[in-house]
Design a protein around this motif. Structure first.
Motif, PDB file in Angstrom:
ATOM      1  N   LYS A  49      46.071  24.634 -38.870  1.00 45.08           N
ATOM      2  CA  LYS A  49      46.460  23.440 -39.620  1.00 45.08           C
ATOM      3  C   LYS A  49      47.701  22.799 -39.006  1.00 45.08           C
ATOM      4  CE  LYS A  49      44.547  25.273 -43.929  1.00 45.08           C
ATOM      5  NZ  LYS A  49      44.840  25.660 -45.337  1.00 45.08           N
ATOM      6  N   THR A  50      47.615  22.524 -37.730  1.00 49.20           N
ATOM      7  CA  THR A  50      48.724  21.884 -37.019  1.00 49.20           C
ATOM      8  C   THR A  50      48.561  20.376 -37.061  1.00 49.20           C
ATOM      9  OG1 THR A  50      49.161  23.757 -35.556  1.00 49.20           O
ATOM     10  CG2 THR A  50      49.800  21.590 -34.752  1.00 49.20           C
ATOM     11  N   SER A  51      49.690  19.685 -37.261  1.00 47.07           N
ATOM     12  CA  SER A  51      49.645  18.220 -37.315  1.00 47.07           C
ATOM     13  C   SER A  51      50.954  17.640 -36.826  1.00 47.07           C
ATOM     14  CB  SER A  51      49.389  17.758 -38.759  1.00 47.07           C
ATOM     15  OG  SER A  51      50.450  18.180 -39.614  1.00 47.07           O
ATOM     16  N   ASP A  52      50.905  16.383 -36.445  1.00 45.84           N
ATOM     17  CA  ASP A  52      52.091  15.598 -36.139  1.00 45.84           C
ATOM     18  C   ASP A  52      52.923  16.207 -35.002  1.00 45.84           C
ATOM     19  OD1 ASP A  52      53.763  13.412 -36.449  1.00 45.84           O
ATOM     20  OD2 ASP A  52      55.032  14.402 -37.940  1.00 45.84           O
ATOM     21  N   ILE A  53      52.245  16.518 -33.901  1.00 43.60           N
ATOM     22  CA  ILE A  53      52.936  16.980 -32.701  1.00 43.60           C
ATOM     23  C   ILE A  53      53.121  15.761 -31.796  1.00 43.60           C
ATOM     24  CG2 ILE A  53      52.937  18.594 -30.775  1.00 43.60           C
ATOM     25  CD1 ILE A  53      52.909  19.907 -33.557  1.00 43.60           C
ATOM     26  N   LYS A  54      54.362  15.397 -31.531  1.00 51.29           N
ATOM     27  CA  LYS A  54      54.662  14.180 -30.774  1.00 51.29           C
ATOM     28  C   LYS A  54      55.347  14.539 -29.460  1.00 51.29           C
ATOM     29  CE  LYS A  54      55.142  11.281 -34.895  1.00 51.29           C
ATOM     30  NZ  LYS A  54      56.031  10.388 -35.678  1.00 51.29           N
ATOM     31  N   VAL A  55      54.823  13.970 -28.371  1.00 48.24           N
ATOM     32  CA  VAL A  55      55.406  14.163 -27.052  1.00 48.24           C
ATOM     33  C   VAL A  55      55.909  12.812 -26.560  1.00 48.24           C
ATOM     34  CG1 VAL A  55      54.992  14.934 -24.699  1.00 48.24           C
ATOM     35  CG2 VAL A  55      53.822  16.073 -26.603  1.00 48.24           C
ATOM     36  N   THR A  56      57.189  12.726 -26.223  1.00 42.69           N
ATOM     37  CA  THR A  56      57.778  11.462 -25.782  1.00 42.69           C
ATOM     38  C   THR A  56      58.561  11.666 -24.484  1.00 42.69           C
ATOM     39  OG1 THR A  56      59.760  11.838 -27.134  1.00 42.69           O
ATOM     40  CG2 THR A  56      57.971  10.608 -28.154  1.00 42.69           C
ATOM     41  N   ALA A  57      58.644  10.592 -23.707  1.00 45.20           N
ATOM     42  CA  ALA A  57      59.460  10.555 -22.485  1.00 45.20           C
ATOM     43  C   ALA A  57      59.184  11.741 -21.580  1.00 45.20           C
ATOM     44  CB  ALA A  57      60.949  10.508 -22.863  1.00 45.20           C
ATOM     45  N   ILE A 106      53.407  13.330 -17.528  1.00 43.56           N
ATOM     46  CA  ILE A 106      52.231  14.182 -17.372  1.00 43.56           C
ATOM     47  C   ILE A 106      51.160  13.349 -16.674  1.00 43.56           C
ATOM     48  CG2 ILE A 106      50.455  15.513 -18.555  1.00 43.56           C
ATOM     49  CD1 ILE A 106      52.444  16.015 -20.792  1.00 43.56           C
ATOM     50  N   SER A 107      50.751  13.764 -15.493  1.00 41.55           N
ATOM     51  CA  SER A 107      49.840  12.949 -14.683  1.00 41.55           C
ATOM     52  C   SER A 107      48.473  12.788 -15.327  1.00 41.55           C
ATOM     53  CB  SER A 107      49.690  13.568 -13.292  1.00 41.55           C
ATOM     54  OG  SER A 107      49.219  14.906 -13.398  1.00 41.55           O
ATOM     55  N   LYS A 108      47.978  13.852 -15.995  1.00 39.21           N
ATOM     56  CA  LYS A 108      46.668  13.789 -16.639  1.00 39.21           C
ATOM     57  C   LYS A 108      46.788  14.251 -18.095  1.00 39.21           C
ATOM     58  CE  LYS A 108      44.037  14.612 -12.400  1.00 39.21           C
ATOM     59  NZ  LYS A 108      43.026  15.471 -11.745  1.00 39.21           N
ATOM     60  N   PRO A 109      47.176  13.334 -18.980  1.00 38.09           N
ATOM     61  CA  PRO A 109      47.369  13.726 -20.382  1.00 38.09           C
ATOM     62  C   PRO A 109      46.139  14.372 -21.011  1.00 38.09           C
ATOM     63  CG  PRO A 109      48.259  11.539 -19.978  1.00 38.09           C
ATOM     64  CD  PRO A 109      47.502  11.914 -18.756  1.00 38.09           C
ATOM     65  N   SER A 110      44.960  13.927 -20.645  1.00 38.56           N
ATOM     66  CA  SER A 110      43.757  14.487 -21.249  1.00 38.56           C
ATOM     67  C   SER A 110      43.587  15.964 -20.918  1.00 38.56           C
ATOM     68  CB  SER A 110      42.523  13.707 -20.767  1.00 38.56           C
ATOM     69  OG  SER A 110      42.419  13.783 -19.347  1.00 38.56           O
ATOM     70  N   GLY A 115      42.115  22.916 -30.663  1.00 39.64           N
ATOM     71  CA  GLY A 115      41.041  23.823 -31.039  1.00 39.64           C
ATOM     72  C   GLY A 115      41.433  24.663 -32.219  1.00 39.64           C
ATOM     73  N   GLY A 116      40.598  25.610 -32.568  1.00 43.18           N
ATOM     74  CA  GLY A 116      40.916  26.521 -33.652  1.00 43.18           C
ATOM     75  C   GLY A 116      41.097  25.849 -34.988  1.00 43.18           C
ATOM     76  N   GLY A 117      40.405  24.722 -35.208  1.00 43.15           N
ATOM     77  CA  GLY A 117      40.462  24.056 -36.505  1.00 43.15           C
ATOM     78  C   GLY A 117      41.454  22.933 -36.604  1.00 43.15           C
ATOM     79  N   ALA A 118      42.220  22.674 -35.568  1.00 42.38           N
ATOM     80  CA  ALA A 118      43.203  21.585 -35.612  1.00 42.38           C
ATOM     81  C   ALA A 118      42.503  20.235 -35.542  1.00 42.38           C
ATOM     82  CB  ALA A 118      44.205  21.721 -34.475  1.00 42.38           C
ATOM     83  N   ALA A 119      43.091  19.233 -36.202  1.00 38.78           N
ATOM     84  CA  ALA A 119      42.531  17.878 -36.183  1.00 38.78           C
ATOM     85  C   ALA A 119      42.649  17.285 -34.783  1.00 38.78           C
ATOM     86  CB  ALA A 119      43.257  16.997 -37.191  1.00 38.78           C
ATOM     87  N   LYS A 120      41.731  16.384 -34.448  1.00 39.83           N
ATOM     88  CA  LYS A 120      41.719  15.789 -33.125  1.00 39.83           C
ATOM     89  C   LYS A 120      42.971  14.977 -32.824  1.00 39.83           C
ATOM     90  CE  LYS A 120      36.678  15.530 -32.698  1.00 39.83           C
ATOM     91  NZ  LYS A 120      35.510  14.631 -32.491  1.00 39.83           N
ATOM     92  N   ASN A 121      43.604  14.444 -33.886  1.00 35.11           N
ATOM     93  CA  ASN A 121      44.815  13.638 -33.700  1.00 35.11           C
ATOM     94  C   ASN A 121      46.091  14.455 -33.922  1.00 35.11           C
ATOM     95  OD1 ASN A 121      44.620  14.010 -36.424  1.00 35.11           O
ATOM     96  ND2 ASN A 121      44.981  11.861 -36.978  1.00 35.11           N
ATOM     97  N   ALA A 122      45.998  15.757 -33.794  1.00 32.31           N
ATOM     98  CA  ALA A 122      47.164  16.614 -34.048  1.00 32.31           C
ATOM     99  C   ALA A 122      48.281  16.359 -33.044  1.00 32.31           C
ATOM    100  CB  ALA A 122      46.757  18.084 -34.013  1.00 32.31           C
ATOM    101  N   ILE A 123      47.917  15.915 -31.828  1.00 36.95           N
ATOM    102  CA  ILE A 123      48.904  15.675 -30.787  1.00 36.95           C
ATOM    103  C   ILE A 123      48.868  14.207 -30.393  1.00 36.95           C
ATOM    104  CG2 ILE A 123      49.713  16.332 -28.489  1.00 36.95           C
ATOM    105  CD1 ILE A 123      48.062  18.903 -28.776  1.00 36.95           C
ATOM    106  N   SER A 124      50.034  13.604 -30.283  1.00 40.44           N
ATOM    107  CA  SER A 124      50.126  12.226 -29.800  1.00 40.44           C
ATOM    108  C   SER A 124      51.198  12.146 -28.734  1.00 40.44           C
ATOM    109  CB  SER A 124      50.460  11.262 -30.941  1.00 40.44           C
ATOM    110  OG  SER A 124      51.746  11.542 -31.470  1.00 40.44           O
ATOM    111  N   MET A 125      51.047  11.143 -27.853  1.00 43.48           N
ATOM    112  CA  MET A 125      51.995  10.991 -26.755  1.00 43.48           C
ATOM    113  C   MET A 125      52.435   9.547 -26.640  1.00 43.48           C
ATOM    114  SD  MET A 125      51.586  12.093 -22.764  1.00 43.48           S
ATOM    115  CE  MET A 125      52.952  11.850 -21.599  1.00 43.48           C
ATOM    116  N   GLU A 126      53.707   9.360 -26.441  1.00 44.53           N
ATOM    117  CA  GLU A 126      54.260   8.019 -26.262  1.00 44.53           C
ATOM    118  C   GLU A 126      54.941   7.924 -24.909  1.00 44.53           C
ATOM    119  OE1 GLU A 126      56.911   7.170 -29.443  1.00 44.53           O
ATOM    120  OE2 GLU A 126      55.433   7.571 -31.011  1.00 44.53           O
TER     121      GLU A 126
END
Length: 554
Positions: A522-530, A533-537, A543-554
């Motif tokens: 149940k992980t959510s709201d993981i934000k990566v800034t500044a 990363i050459s290949k963010p994808s 995995g393991g039940g986490a939502a697809k939008n659990a990680i975001s990058m700016e």
């Protein structure tokens, strides 16, 4: 198995009567105590130093003989009593080996060990009477090698050594010795456990736990009833309870039966240039354990221990004010821990609450864990406003930084709390960890909270760790990683499981690591800034039940 002492060459002045406030002397010198006192990120009262007076009382004038054979217990008692009766002063211990039984301190006395003085505690355990564990306690324990209850204005100073004869008390695990060391233990006497894995110095020590269980059924047990368990009930070496205005300066404390220095419910404690040593295999051989104390300074001390190095404990149970803390206003600066289960440690007893701890400019070398925060349900409480900065670590065996709420308890991931229910639950919050460098660890950072009480609001800033594995956070929230550089070839660099909120700013993806951040549960709201990363994808994994939008990058 001769003890070795790691010493630091430190010159520290004694701040006696009439001296100006240390804070008023603050300078730009980072190695000056006043500098650190001026930088505490919370309001801290400067510890009051003892002022025992200038009168001197030589131990030799009270029948003391420094031949290493004569028992000087009575001489210490007479000299200390005479000093206290005269209104205070110094009890002078001159060079030589002073064999003695337990030494009971008194108010307004400075026990001063001159260079070359060795106070050697006897290995004859019959010299350690069974007494209460404090002036407000009903527990029965062997008298500690050096102890004091309810005292004011006490000091132990000088360049001498106190040896607690701990090797005559402590059990030793076979797994912690070489073949030669184990053979020496067997040849020295004692007994070995039925499984053959633990050496005990006596049969009473080995059977003590079972004897104490049988003693619980006896009403109104006397101190004499506890004598068969004396060898098992190892005393703390320097044990101070409910004392005020304490100074330890320049001395070496070594070879303790259990914890080396254990002040409990004390106020205004200053340690300067003290060397603390226990063999690395010393069972329960903690170096410095500060328990439920207030206004404490530990400055330029060197520790090598068989258990935790510099440790904070706080017991006291429930309080009318849940925000109150039995341990608060602690400054630790310029210290070195050479070997221990942890360099700077909190716990496991935290139910009395802790706050306002400042640790700065320390070195941890070869410790099992560098910064170690531990507790569990049943002995936990609120720990907050902890500031750890400018720490250098080398060759850490396990985690460079660890938060663990399952210490000696149920395995992580248990869906419900242990039998203690909601009582005494550890809460770790408001930690500020900055300017950390670690070269060599198995795990960089490990965080394990409870499902019902995550570890939360932890701030990492300018942290650089070289480790085999990266950061793991389970049952945590509001984690902040700013300029945190984890150098590992393994993936992921960051693993979040059941973590509600984490930010990674100016992060670093090391060569060879294929996954930067992975989210599970149940992980959510993981934000990566500044973060470049050459290949963010490819760098993010969900995995393991986490939502697809659990990680975001700016």
């Amino acid at each position: 198995m001769k003890a070795w002492i790691a010493t630091a060459v430190i010159t520290v002045l004694f701040f006696g009567p009439g001296n100006e406030s240390l804070k008023a002397q603050a300078s730009a010198d980072p190695h000056d105590l006043a500098y650190y006192l001026s930088r505490t990120p919370f309001k801290m009262q400067e510890p009051t130093l003892p002022q025992p007076g200038d009168k001197s009382f030589k131990l030799s004038d009270y029948g003391g003989i420094a031949d290493g054979k004569t028992l000087n217990t009575d001489a210490f008692e007479k000299a200390i009593s005479a000093c206290a009766a005269a209104g205070g002063g110094k009890v002078l211990v001159s060079p030589g080996t002073w064999l003695t039984g337990p030494i009971r301190l008194q108010s307004n006395v400075n026990l001063h060990l001159e260079k070359g003085a060795l106070v050697q505690l006897t290995k004859d355990h019959t010299q350690y009477p069974m007494i209460t564990a404090g002036n407000k306690s009903t527990s029965i324990v062997p008298a500690s090698p050096v102890y004091g209850y309810g005292l004011k204005n006490i000091a132990i100073t000088g360049e001498g050594i106190i040896d607690g004869a701990g090797d005559s008390w402590r059990p030793v695990k076979k797994s912690k010795t070489t073949g030669g060391q184990w053979g020496m233990l067997l040849a020295s006497g004692g007994v070995v456990s039925q499984k053959g894995d633990i050496w005990w110095p006596s049969r009473d020590a080995m059977n003590g736990e079972d004897y104490l269980k049988s003693l619980k059924e006896k009403k109104d047990a006397t101190p004499n009833d506890y004598l068969p368990a004396r060898d098992y009930l190892r005393p703390y070496m320097l044990y101070l309870v409910n004392c005020e205005n304490i100074l330890l300066e320049g001395i070496t404390l070594r070879n303790s039966p259990k914890f080396v220095f254990y002040p409990n419910n004390c106020t205004n404690l200053t340690m300067r240039a003290v060397n603390v040593y226990n063999d690395w295999w010393a069972q329960n051989g903690d170096g410095i354990d500060i328990s439920a104390c207030k206004n404490v300074v530990i400055f330029n001390c060197t520790v090598s221990a068989g258990d935790d190095g510099i440790c904070m404990k706080s017991s006291g149970g429930k309080k009318d004010n849940p925000d109150a803390a039995n341990l608060e206003n602690i400054l630790i600066a310029g210290c070195t821990v050479l070997r221990a289960h942890g360099g700077f440690v909190i716990g496991s007893n935290t139910d009395g609450g802790m706050r306002n701890i400042f640790v700065s400019d320390c070195h941890f070398i070869g410790t099992d864990v560098g910064i170690r925060v531990k507790s569990n349900a049943g002995r936990g409480g609120l720990v907050k406003d902890i500031f750890v900065e400018h720490i250098s670590m080398r060759n850490i065996v396990h985690e460079a930084i660890s938060f663990d709420t399952y210490y000696e308890d149920a395995p992580a991931g248990t869906s419900s709390l242990p039998q203690h229910g909601s009582d005494k639950i550890p809460e770790f919050t408001g930690f500020h960890i900055s300017n950390i460098e670690c070269l060599g660890a198995k795990n960089a950072i490990s965080i394990r909270g409870l499902p019902q009480m995550p570890v939360h609001d932890i701030y990492f800033d300018n942290v650089s760790i070289t480790a085999e594995e990266g950061v793991t956070a389970i049952d945590a929230g509001a984690l902040h990683f700013n300029k945190t550089k984890i150098m590992t070839a393994n993936s992921p660099v960051f693993l979040f499981n059941n973590t509600a909120g984490a930010s990674i700013n100016e992060g670093f993806l090391p060569d060879g690591a294929r996954v930067f951040v992975r989210a599970e549960g149940k992980t959510s709201d993981i934000k990566v800034t500044a973060t470049s990363i050459s290949k963010p994808s490819a760098a993010f994994s969900i995995g393991g039940g986490a939502a697809k939008n659990a990680i975001s990058m700016e």
